[in-house]
Design a protein around this motif. Structure first.
Motif, PDB file in Angstrom:
ATOM      1  N   UNK A   8      -5.002   8.180 -16.321  1.00 26.10           N
ATOM      2  CA  UNK A   8      -4.858   9.563 -16.759  1.00 26.10           C
ATOM      3  C   UNK A   8      -4.048  10.394 -15.556  1.00 26.10           C
ATOM      4  N   UNK A   9      -4.227  10.198 -14.428  1.00 29.90           N
ATOM      5  CA  UNK A   9      -3.203  10.885 -13.307  1.00 29.90           C
ATOM      6  C   UNK A   9      -1.713  10.463 -13.513  1.00 29.90           C
ATOM      7  N   UNK A  10      -1.431   9.079 -14.036  1.00 30.15           N
ATOM      8  CA  UNK A  10      -0.032   8.910 -14.140  1.00 30.15           C
ATOM      9  C   UNK A  10       0.375   9.690 -15.563  1.00 30.15           C
ATOM     10  N   UNK A  11      -0.585   9.666 -16.481  1.00 37.24           N
ATOM     11  CA  UNK A  11       0.023  10.501 -17.578  1.00 37.24           C
ATOM     12  C   UNK A  11       0.330  11.868 -17.401  1.00 37.24           C
ATOM     13  N   UNK A  12      -0.401  12.700 -16.392  1.00 36.28           N
ATOM     14  CA  UNK A  12      -0.236  13.921 -16.168  1.00 36.28           C
ATOM     15  C   UNK A  12       1.094  14.144 -15.220  1.00 36.28           C
TER      16      UNK A  12
ATOM     17  N   UNK B 292       0.934  -1.194   0.024  1.00 35.13           N
ATOM     18  CA  UNK B 292      -0.033  -0.056   0.118  1.00 35.13           C
ATOM     19  C   UNK B 292       0.929   1.268  -0.097  1.00 35.13           C
ATOM     20  N   UNK B 293       0.367   2.529  -0.568  1.00 32.80           N
ATOM     21  CA  UNK B 293       1.029   3.592  -0.784  1.00 32.80           C
ATOM     22  C   UNK B 293       0.039   4.639  -0.091  1.00 32.80           C
ATOM     23  N   UNK B 294       0.825   4.999   0.998  1.00 32.48           N
ATOM     24  CA  UNK B 294      -0.263   6.222   1.767  1.00 32.48           C
ATOM     25  C   UNK B 294      -0.144   7.642   0.980  1.00 32.48           C
ATOM     26  N   UNK B 295       0.799   7.857   0.320  1.00 29.05           N
ATOM     27  CA  UNK B 295       0.718   9.169  -0.370  1.00 29.05           C
ATOM     28  C   UNK B 295       1.464   8.895  -1.794  1.00 29.05           C
ATOM     29  N   UNK B 296       1.103   9.631  -2.688  1.00 27.92           N
ATOM     30  CA  UNK B 296       1.773   9.553  -4.064  1.00 27.92           C
ATOM     31  C   UNK B 296       2.291  10.910  -4.515  1.00 27.92           C
ATOM     32  N   UNK B 297       3.507  11.065  -4.970  1.00 27.56           N
ATOM     33  CA  UNK B 297       3.670  12.481  -5.638  1.00 27.56           C
ATOM     34  C   UNK B 297       4.526  12.601  -6.690  1.00 27.56           C
TER      35      UNK B 297
ATOM     36  N   UNK C 273      10.326  11.279 -12.220  1.00 28.52           N
ATOM     37  CA  UNK C 273       8.947  11.287 -12.903  1.00 28.52           C
ATOM     38  C   UNK C 273       7.953  10.834 -11.823  1.00 28.52           C
ATOM     39  N   UNK C 274       8.385   9.935 -10.935  1.00 32.57           N
ATOM     40  CA  UNK C 274       7.320   9.560  -9.919  1.00 32.57           C
ATOM     41  C   UNK C 274       7.893   9.089  -8.713  1.00 32.57           C
ATOM     42  N   UNK C 275       7.628   9.916  -7.628  1.00 27.23           N
ATOM     43  CA  UNK C 275       8.256   9.540  -6.339  1.00 27.23           C
ATOM     44  C   UNK C 275       6.978   8.820  -5.258  1.00 27.23           C
ATOM     45  N   UNK C 276       7.278   7.835  -4.839  1.00 27.01           N
ATOM     46  CA  UNK C 276       6.302   7.428  -3.739  1.00 27.01           C
ATOM     47  C   UNK C 276       6.478   8.059  -2.381  1.00 27.01           C
TER      48      UNK C 276
ATOM     49  N   UNK D  77       3.678  11.862 -15.668  1.00 23.07           N
ATOM     50  CA  UNK D  77       4.534  11.726 -16.743  1.00 23.07           C
ATOM     51  C   UNK D  77       5.039  13.108 -17.400  1.00 23.07           C
ATOM     52  N   UNK D  78       3.787  13.774 -17.846  1.00 24.32           N
ATOM     53  CA  UNK D  78       3.972  14.678 -18.454  1.00 24.32           C
ATOM     54  C   UNK D  78       4.557  16.049 -17.814  1.00 24.32           C
ATOM     55  N   UNK D  79       4.239  16.130 -16.352  1.00 31.56           N
ATOM     56  CA  UNK D  79       4.705  17.312 -15.486  1.00 31.56           C
ATOM     57  C   UNK D  79       6.365  16.981 -15.380  1.00 31.56           C
ATOM     58  N   UNK D  80       6.634  15.654 -15.401  1.00 33.43           N
ATOM     59  CA  UNK D  80       8.071  15.551 -15.107  1.00 33.43           C
ATOM     60  C   UNK D  80       8.963  15.915 -16.575  1.00 33.43           C
ATOM     61  N   UNK D  81       8.426  15.498 -17.634  1.00 33.52           N
ATOM     62  CA  UNK D  81       9.022  15.745 -18.875  1.00 33.52           C
ATOM     63  C   UNK D  81       9.140  17.104 -19.220  1.00 33.52           C
ATOM     64  N   UNK D  82       8.177  17.998 -18.754  1.00 31.36           N
ATOM     65  CA  UNK D  82       7.986  19.322 -18.884  1.00 31.36           C
ATOM     66  C   UNK D  82       9.355  19.984 -17.973  1.00 31.36           C
ATOM     67  N   UNK D  83       9.282  19.512 -17.020  1.00 32.96           N
ATOM     68  CA  UNK D  83      10.356  20.048 -16.024  1.00 32.96           C
ATOM     69  C   UNK D  83      11.617  19.713 -16.403  1.00 32.96           C
TER      70      UNK D  83
END
Length: 244
Positions: A62-66, A11-16, A22-25, A68-74
């Motif tokens: 959809x949230x995963x795509x967002x 389980x993951x209590x939070x996701x950022x 790109x994605x850090x738990x 990834x897009x944010x990471x690529x943009x940065x």
């Protein structure tokens, strides 16, 4: 889920989403338990129920795509910033080199202009001297007299010697003979206005060198020009050596 064999799902209590990965738990993995009848205490901090747990797989696509897009943009922003810095550095270096080349070209142009100006001034001076000399009268232009006063001799010299050289010529004659065209040095035998030695050298300017001051002036002017370049150069030598 089997009775007595309780298995907790990851389980993951939070996701950022992080810029670098790109994605850090965010949160904590609350635990993985294997069956075997062993039960964990409800007070155990790593235990979590399915009700308050969120599976990574449960995050909508959809949230995963967002994320990834944010990471690529940065990442693109970081790369763009680096590219801008490199471009700025290259532009500054190019500007520095261009400024150095411009300064060098400007100095070369100034040096060339100065050299051309000096050459023109020298040429103009040379022409002026030539014109001045060509305008002077020759010794044969003066009437022959039985004798000549100092004023007569000086008047001849003013008409025969270029104006810019007359004072220097006069200075030498003052020291050599005092404007006496018959002056003779008893010890050396030098003779005339410019004290030619031997005196007979003045015959190259005219056979009447003994009695005609104009002939002596002609010879003396030619001697100063040939030996020193001009009466003023001859006078400079005379000042340093007391003879010429």
């Amino acid at each position: 889920m089997l009775e007595g064999n309780r298995v907790s799902r990851i389980s993951v209590r939070g996701f950022a989403v992080a810029s670098a990965t790109a994605v850090t738990t965010v949160g904590a993995v609350v635990g993985v338990a294997a069956g075997g009848g062993q039960q964990q205490s409800p007070s155990d901090p790593i235990e979590a129920t399915a009700a308050d747990s969120t599976l990574l797989a449960d995050i909508p696509a959809g949230q995963q795509a967002v994320a990834q897009t944010a990471s690529l943009t940065q990442q693109a922003d970081v790369q763009s910033t680096a590219a801008d810095a490199e471009a700025k550095k290259s532009a500054e270096e190019a500007a520095r080199k261009q400024a150095a080349q411009d300064a060098k070209a400007k100095k070369a142009a100034a040096d060339k202009a100065a050299a051309e100006k000096l050459a023109k001034e020298r040429e103009a001076k040379k022409k002026q001297e030539i014109a001045s000399r060509s305008a002077t009268r020759d010794s044969g232009a003066f009437p022959v007299k039985a004798s000549y006063s100092i004023a007569d001799v000086q008047a001849m010299a003013r008409q025969m010697v270029p104006g810019d050289q007359f004072q220097c010529f006069s200075n030498i004659v003052d020291h050599e003979s005092g404007w006496n065209y018959q002056a003779t040095n008893p010890s050396s035998g030098s003779y005339g206005l410019v004290q030619a030695l031997p005196a007979s050298k003045m015959a190259s300017a005219g056979a009447d060198w003994k009695t005609n001051p104009a002939t002596q002036i002609k010879w003396g002017l030619g001697y100063m020009n040939d030996r020193y370049g001009s009466p003023c150069e001859a006078w400079s030598f005379w000042q340093a050596n007391n003879y010429y």
